[in-house]
Motif scaffolding. Structure first.
Motif, short mmCIF file in Angstrom:
data_model
loop_
_atom_site.label_atom_id
_atom_site.label_comp_id
_atom_site.label_asym_id
_atom_site.label_seq_id
_atom_site.Cartn_x
_atom_site.Cartn_y
_atom_site.Cartn_z
N ASP A 73 0.81 -1.21 0.00
CA ASP A 73 0.00 0.00 0.00
C ASP A 73 0.85 1.26 0.00
OD1 ASP A 73 0.99 -0.21 2.56
OD2 ASP A 73 -0.90 0.29 3.56
N GLN A 74 2.17 1.11 0.22
CA GLN A 74 3.09 2.23 0.13
C GLN A 74 4.50 1.68 -0.06
OE1 GLN A 74 3.85 4.28 3.99
NE2 GLN A 74 2.36 2.83 4.86
N PRO B 261 12.04 5.34 4.93
CA PRO B 261 12.24 5.53 6.37
C PRO B 261 10.94 5.87 7.09
CG PRO B 261 13.99 6.61 5.14
CD PRO B 261 12.99 6.13 4.13
N GLY B 262 10.64 5.11 8.14
CA GLY B 262 9.44 5.33 8.93
C GLY B 262 8.17 4.72 8.37
N ALA B 263 8.24 4.14 7.16
CA ALA B 263 7.04 3.56 6.55
C ALA B 263 6.75 2.18 7.14
CB ALA B 263 7.21 3.46 5.04
N GLU B 264 5.48 1.81 7.17
CA GLU B 264 5.04 0.49 7.61
C GLU B 264 4.10 -0.08 6.55
OE1 GLU B 264 3.36 0.78 11.49
OE2 GLU B 264 5.27 1.16 12.47
N PRO B 265 4.65 -0.49 5.40
CA PRO B 265 3.80 -0.95 4.31
C PRO B 265 3.09 -2.26 4.64
CG PRO B 265 6.11 -1.37 3.81
CD PRO B 265 6.09 -0.55 5.06
N LYS B 266 1.90 -2.42 4.08
CA LYS B 266 1.12 -3.65 4.23
C LYS B 266 0.93 -4.30 2.86
CE LYS B 266 -1.44 -2.05 8.31
NZ LYS B 266 -2.78 -1.78 8.88
N VAL B 267 0.89 -5.63 2.86
CA VAL B 267 0.72 -6.37 1.61
C VAL B 267 -0.72 -6.24 1.14
CG1 VAL B 267 0.83 -8.64 0.54
CG2 VAL B 267 2.55 -7.99 2.25
N GLN B 268 -0.88 -5.93 -0.16
CA GLN B 268 -2.21 -5.89 -0.76
C GLN B 268 -2.45 -7.09 -1.67
OE1 GLN B 268 -2.33 -1.92 -2.59
NE2 GLN B 268 -3.61 -1.23 -0.90
#
Length: 322
Positions: free
Chosen positions: A208-209, A213-220
């Motif tokens: 989703d992104q 740095p600082g990102a917490e991407p999630k699987v789509q």
């Protein structure tokens, strides 16, 4: 000739000045990143951080680094870590840790020893930078924790950004993996994962992104081109497409190709994953779909369960934030 000498000396002086400025920037950037991580709750200590490599490289050496996650459950420490980069390509790095690494885990301290381990990574030149690609290569790993031990002949893991910043290709190759644990002592010998000849993964994941740095991407979404396992004579391969809902549960249909599939069913029963009274019906259903010892069947991921031939096999795990 005199002007040529003057020009060379001037260029050398300019290059030297640029290297000094670049070195100061690299060191300040690393120290700033460490301080920012500390502000986010990470516990980070080290004895010394230095940058050398004049005139064409930035060779960073950190002695006795010790990192602990904000929750205090996980951590890693080593006598040193070295990071190498060309001065004109500072966004492309190679990292080599010490061959003796100490891990902090929720069950207690663990130790990894490697014959060779190195990682490379490249980021974009955008602000903030995004991960473009990364690779970890290992050989001759042994590990030991309070209630487990492992060995790995060799392995490689890689991630590469696709044409879209949120799409990444994943690859994993493990050879000669052996894992023993106290939790496996009650299992029959046939079920212990102590003789995995090969484990391979080739997939594309959409997040989703982007990694930043600082990102917490999630699987789509997840596209499995191949996920294969060679375990004690049982060969399994998965391929297909999966979507992940807001609750973290994957849904989709995968194609499972299995060799020596009857032995797999026996192990599912021995482990308690599948009730024994379901074995005859499941075996009869799969026999009608198989070609001797080779079986190809659709695996469903829905309603929180893995299903095969219409039978629920095992609950699905929720996919965490990366």
């Amino acid at each position: 000739m005199r002007w040529l000498v003057i020009l060379v000396l001037a260029a050398s002086a300019v290059w030297s000045g640029l290297w000094v400025v670049g070195r100061a920037g690299v060191q300040a950037g690393l120290e700033g990143a460490i301080e920012a991580a500390r502000q986010d709750g990470w516990q980070i200590t080290y004895d010394d951080l230095s940058v050398q490599g004049f005139p064409n490289r930035f060779d960073t050496r950190v002695t006795f680094p010790d990192l602990v996650t904000p929750d205090g459950l996980w951590g890693v420490a080593a006598p040193f870590v070295q990071v190498f980069a060309l001065s004109y390509r500072p966004n492309q790095v190679i990292a080599i840790p010490a061959p003796d690494i100490t891990l902090r885990t929720p069950t207690g301290p663990a130790r990894l020893q490697t014959q060779d381990m190195r990682a490379s990574a490249a980021t974009t030149l955008s602000v903030p930078p995004q991960l473009n690609r990364a690779t970890i290569v290992t050989q001759g790993i042994t590990g030991e924790g309070p209630d487990w031990s492992m060995t790995l002949g060799n392995g490689q893991a890689a991630i590469r950004q696709g044409s879209d910043p949120t799409v990444y290709d994943l690859a994993l190759t493990l050879r000669d993996l052996s894992l023993t644990a106290r939790a496996f002592e009650t299992l029959p010998p046939e079920l212990a994962p102590d003789d995995i000849a090969a484990l391979d993964l080739d997939a594309t994941v959409t997040l989703d992104q982007a990694f930043a740095p600082g990102a917490e991407p999630k699987v789509q979404t997840l596209t499995l081109r191949n996920a294969s396992l060679d375990w004690q004579g049982i060969e399994l391969a998965l391929a297909g497409n999966v979507t992940v809902g807001p609750d973290g549960l994957p849904e989709g249909t995968l194609t499972l190709t299995a060799r020596n599939w009857r032995a797999l069913l026996d192990r599912l029963v021995l482990s308690g994953i599948m009730p024994e009274n379901r074995l005859p019906l499941m075996s009869a259903a799969l026999t009608s779909m198989s070609d001797g010892d080779r079986l190809q069947v659709e695996i469903g991921l829905r309603d929180g369960f893995v299903t095969a031939a219409g039978f629920p096999i095992v609950p699905l795990p929720r996919l965490p934030t990366l």
